[in-house]
Design a protein around this motif. Structure first.
Motif, PDB file in Angstrom:
ATOM      1  N   UNK A 178       0.801  -1.212   0.000  1.00 22.60           N
ATOM      2  CA  UNK A 178       0.000   0.000   0.000  1.00 22.60           C
ATOM      3  C   UNK A 178       0.838   1.267   0.000  1.00 22.60           C
ATOM      4  N   UNK A 179       1.886   1.297   0.820  1.00 22.53           N
ATOM      5  CA  UNK A 179       2.730   2.496   0.918  1.00 22.53           C
ATOM      6  C   UNK A 179       3.454   2.787  -0.388  1.00 22.53           C
ATOM      7  N   UNK A 180       4.068   1.768  -0.979  1.00 23.36           N
ATOM      8  CA  UNK A 180       4.824   1.998  -2.207  1.00 23.36           C
ATOM      9  C   UNK A 180       3.893   2.354  -3.363  1.00 23.36           C
ATOM     10  N   UNK A 181       2.719   1.748  -3.397  1.00 20.16           N
ATOM     11  CA  UNK A 181       1.770   2.070  -4.470  1.00 20.16           C
ATOM     12  C   UNK A 181       1.246   3.496  -4.320  1.00 20.16           C
ATOM     13  N   UNK A 182       1.003   3.914  -3.080  1.00 22.37           N
ATOM     14  CA  UNK A 182       0.558   5.287  -2.856  1.00 22.37           C
ATOM     15  C   UNK A 182       1.595   6.296  -3.299  1.00 22.37           C
ATOM     16  N   UNK A 183       2.858   6.021  -2.963  1.00 25.37           N
ATOM     17  CA  UNK A 183       3.941   6.928  -3.367  1.00 25.37           C
ATOM     18  C   UNK A 183       4.134   6.920  -4.876  1.00 25.37           C
ATOM     19  N   UNK A 184       4.072   5.727  -5.485  1.00 23.29           N
ATOM     20  CA  UNK A 184       4.239   5.630  -6.941  1.00 23.29           C
ATOM     21  C   UNK A 184       3.104   6.334  -7.672  1.00 23.29           C
ATOM     22  N   UNK A 185       1.901   6.211  -7.168  1.00 22.29           N
ATOM     23  CA  UNK A 185       0.759   6.859  -7.820  1.00 22.29           C
ATOM     24  C   UNK A 185       0.872   8.381  -7.733  1.00 22.29           C
ATOM     25  N   UNK A 186       1.359   8.865  -6.597  1.00 28.18           N
ATOM     26  CA  UNK A 186       1.538  10.315  -6.452  1.00 28.18           C
ATOM     27  C   UNK A 186       2.550  10.839  -7.470  1.00 28.18           C
ATOM     28  N   UNK A 187       3.659  10.108  -7.629  1.00 28.60           N
ATOM     29  CA  UNK A 187       4.668  10.503  -8.616  1.00 28.60           C
ATOM     30  C   UNK A 187       4.106  10.388 -10.028  1.00 28.60           C
ATOM     31  N   UNK A 188       3.367   9.305 -10.298  1.00 28.68           N
ATOM     32  CA  UNK A 188       2.792   9.111 -11.616  1.00 28.68           C
ATOM     33  C   UNK A 188       1.776  10.177 -11.970  1.00 28.68           C
ATOM     34  N   UNK A 189       0.943  10.552 -11.022  1.00 31.22           N
ATOM     35  CA  UNK A 189      -0.049  11.602 -11.278  1.00 31.22           C
ATOM     36  C   UNK A 189       0.638  12.933 -11.569  1.00 31.22           C
TER      37      UNK A 189
END
Length: 535
Positions: A443-454
Motif C-alpha cells: 500500500x505504501x509503495x503504491x501510494x507513493x508511486x501513484x503520487x509521482x505518476x499523477x
C-alpha cells in the motif's frame, strides 16, 4: 449474582476483541493472500459474479464463495477506506474465534467447575500462535473452524441427551447438517471431513457403530446434497463446466492426493504442532501423552474421549492429505487445548506440568534483555518504535509473574497471567505496525508511486520480479503489467517500475532502466520512472 457474572464474562470477551483490534486498524493487507482476495472481490463486483470468481481473468476456484462475499460487502461499504475495511473484516476473523472460546467454555462448564481452569483454557487457546494468528489475518479458516466446533457441539448435545426436549432435539438434528454445510461453504472439503471422521471414529471407540446413521443419516445427507446442489448449480450457470470441474476435481482431489500447492510430507503436522500451539505445546502435548499412557487408570469420560478423538483423528486425516500448512490444522487446536485442561482439572495438577509451562515462560522472560542485545545489530523497522520496548517489557513482566505463580502452585493463574501478557504485548506492538507496513504490504509503495505518476502524468505501471503483484490494481485503480525477465524490462519505453528494494544496484537490467533517474525507496520496495526516447 448470575447477571453480574454474565456481565463480567461478556466484558472479558470484549477485552479479548479489543486486544487485537488495533492490529487491523493500523496494518496494511498482505501481498500474497489478503490483497488477492481484495482484487478478486473487486473483479466480482465489476463483473456481477457471485459464485464463479476470477483473478484477472483466471478462474479462482480455490475457495467457496462465503468469505469472498464478505470481502465484497466490505468493499461495497468502505470502498478505498482500508482502515474501515480492515476493521469490518476483523469481525469475521476475531468474532468466530471468540465464538469458539464461548462454545468450548460452555461445553466443559458442567464438568470443569473451576472458573480459573476455564479461563486459563480460553486464554491458552486464544493465545496459541496459530490460533491468534488466524484471528488477526483475513482468511476463512477461523470461520470454518467456528462452524466445525458448532457442528460437533450440536452432535454432542444430541448424543449426550442435552437436546432431550422434542423441539430442541428436532432443531439440533437440522442444525447439525447446516453447520457442516456452512463449514464447507467457508473453506471447502475439510469442513465435512473433520466432523464426519470425528463422529464415526468416536462412535466406533464407543462401540456404537449402529448409531452412525442417527447423525449421518438421510436428514444430514439430504440437507447437504440440496444445499450443495444449489451451490454447484449456480457455479455451473456462471462459470460453466470448466469452472465446476476446477472446483470439484482440481481443488479437492488434486490437493488431497498429489498437491500442486503446499505439498508436504506426512509427518509435517507432528513437527509443526510444537510451534503452532506455542507457548502451550509442551504442556498440552505432555498432558496428552501422560493421559494416553494412563488410559485405564484415568478412565476417560465420554466427553474426554470425544475431544481426544477430534484432536487426534483430525491430525491423522489431515496428515494424509497432500496439501499442508500449519493453519490447516486449526480445527484440532481447540480440542488439543481443552482435552489437556479437562484431564488436568479432573486428575489434579502435577509438579511436572508446572515445569512444562515454566520452560516457555522462562524463555519469554528474556524478551526485554534479548531486545536490547539484538536492537543495535538488526536493521528492522519495528525496532524504531517506542512501543516495541514497552511491549517487550510487558512480555518479560508477565513471564516473570507466571514463574512466581508456578512457584506458588497456581498453574491456572500462571497460564492466565502469561496469556494476558501475550495479549497486552500484541495490543501494544500493534501501534508500531504502521512503521512496518512498507514491508508487510504494498500500500505504501503504491501510494507513493501513484503520487509521482499523477504528477508526471504517467498512468502506466509495471512490477519487476514480484510475485502476485498483479493485485496491486486494488491500490492503483488500474491494471499493472508484470515483468519477469530482464528482456521484458529492457523493452519498457515509459512507465513506473516497482520492484524489491534489494534489487537496486544488484540487477543489471534495473541499473540500465533507472540510469539517470531518481529511485524512490519505500519500505521493502523501490520504484522509478522510465522515460526512453524522449528528445
Amino acid at each position: 449474582m448470575k447477571k453480574y457474572l454474565q456481565t463480567i464474562d461478556w466484558g472479558r470477551y470484549l477485552l479479548l476483541f479489543i486486544a487485537v483490534l488495533p492490529l487491523f486498524i493500523f496494518r496494511d493487507v498482505t501481498r500474497n493472500n489478503e490483497l488477492r482476495y481484495l482484487s478478486i472481490a473487486d473483479e466480482a463486483i465489476r463483473d456481477g459474479h457471485l459464485f464463479a470468481f476470477y483473478n484477472h481473468g483466471a478462474a479462482y476456484a480455490d475457495k467457496p464463495p462465503l468469505y469472498l462475499w464478505l470481502v465484497m460487502l466490505g468493499r461495497a461499504l468502505f470502498g478505498d477506506n482500508m482502515s474501515g475495511f480492515m476493521t469490518f473484516m476483523s469481525l469475521f476473523s476475531v468474532v468466530p474465534a471468540l465464538v469458539i472460546l464461548w462454545v468450548m467454555n460452555r461445553w466443559i462448564r458442567p464438568v470443569v467447575t473451576s472458573i480459573p481452569a476455564r479461563r486459563a483454557a480460553q486464554l491458552m487457546l486464544y493465545t496459541s500462535v496459530f490460533f491468534i494468528g488466524s484471528a488477526v489475518v483475513l482468511r476463512m479458516d477461523m470461520l470454518m473452524c467456528m462452524f466445525i466446533v458448532l457442528a460437533l457441539h450440536t452432535f454432542w448435545r444430541i448424543y449426550s441427551g442435552a437436546s432431550e426436549e422434542e423441539n430442541r432435539l428436532r432443531r439440533d438434528k437440522w442444525l447439525f447438517p447446516v453447520w457442516v454445510f456452512l463449514a464447507i461453504f467457508s473453506k471447502g472439503p475439510v469442513g465435512i471431513l473433520v466432523p464426519l471422521v470425528s463422529v464415526i471414529v468416536f462412535l466406533a471407540v464407543q462401540g456404537q457403530w449402529r448409531k452412525i446413521g442417527t447423525y449421518w443419516g438421510w436428514r444430514t445427507w439430504a440437507v447437504l446434497l440440496v444445499l450443495c446442489a444449489v451451490w454447484f448449480g449456480a457455479v455451473y450457470a456462471e462459470g460453466g463446466t470448466p469452472y465446476l470441474d476446477n472446483l470439484l476435481i482440481k481443488q479437492t482431489a488434486g490437493r488431497a492426493v498429489d498437491s500442486f500447492h503446499h505439498k508436504a510430507p506426512v509427518w509435517y503436522y507432528a513437527v509443526s504442532i510444537w510451534y503452532s500451539l506455542a507457548p502451550w505445546s509442551l504442556l498440552v502435548v505432555g498432558v496428552l501423552i501422560w493421559g494416553l499412557c494412563r488410559w485405564k487408570k484415568i478412565q476417560p469420560t465420554d466427553l474426554e474421549r470425544l475431544f481426544l478423538v477430534v484432536a487426534l483423528s483430525t491430525l491423522a486425516v489431515l496428515s494424509m492429505v497432500s496439501s499442508k500448512i500449519q493453519i490447516y490444522l486449526l480445527p484440532a487446536f481447540p480440542f488439543f487445548i481443552y482435552i489437556a485442561v479437562l484431564w488436568m482439572a479432573r486428575t489434579g495438577v502435577k509438579r511436572w506440568m508446572k515445569w512444562l509451562l515454566g520452560i516457555p515462560a522462562a524463555v519469554l522472560a528474556l524478551t526485554l534483555p534479548g531486545l536490547f542485545i539484538a536492537a543495535p545489530r538488526v536493521d528492522f523497522p519495528l525496532l524504531d518504535s517506542p512501543f516495541v520496548p514497552v511491549a517487550a517489557a510487558l512480555t518479560t513482566a508477565a513471564s516473570v509473574a507466571t514463574l512466581v505463580w508456578l512457584g506458588r502452585d497456581r498453574l491456572y493463574t500462571a497460564a492466565t497471567t502469561l496469556g494476558g501478557g501475550i495479549l497486552l504485548t500484541l495490543f501494544t506492538v500493534s501501534f508500531a505496525v504502521p512503521l512496518f507496513n512498507g514491508y508487510l504490504g504494498m500500500g505504501d509503495v503504491c501510494g507513493a508511486a501513484k503520487a509521482v505518476g499523477d504528477a508526471a502524468e504517467i498512468q502506466t505501471y509495471y512490477t519487476y520480479d514480484i510475485g502476485r503483484a498483479e493485485n496491486i490494481d486494488v491500490y492503483l485503480g488500474q491494471p499493472v503489467t508484470l515483468l519477469d525477465s530482464p528482456q521484458a524490462l529492457d523493452s519498457v519505453q515509459q512507465g513506473i517500475i516497482i520492484t524489491f528494494k534489494e534489487r537496486i544496484g544488484t540487477d543489471q537490467a534495473l541499473t540500465r532502466a533507472f540510469a539517470g533517474q531518481e529511485v524512490h525507496r519505500v519500505g521493502d520496495y523501490a520504484f522509478g520512472v522510465i522515460l526512453k526516447n524522449q528528445e
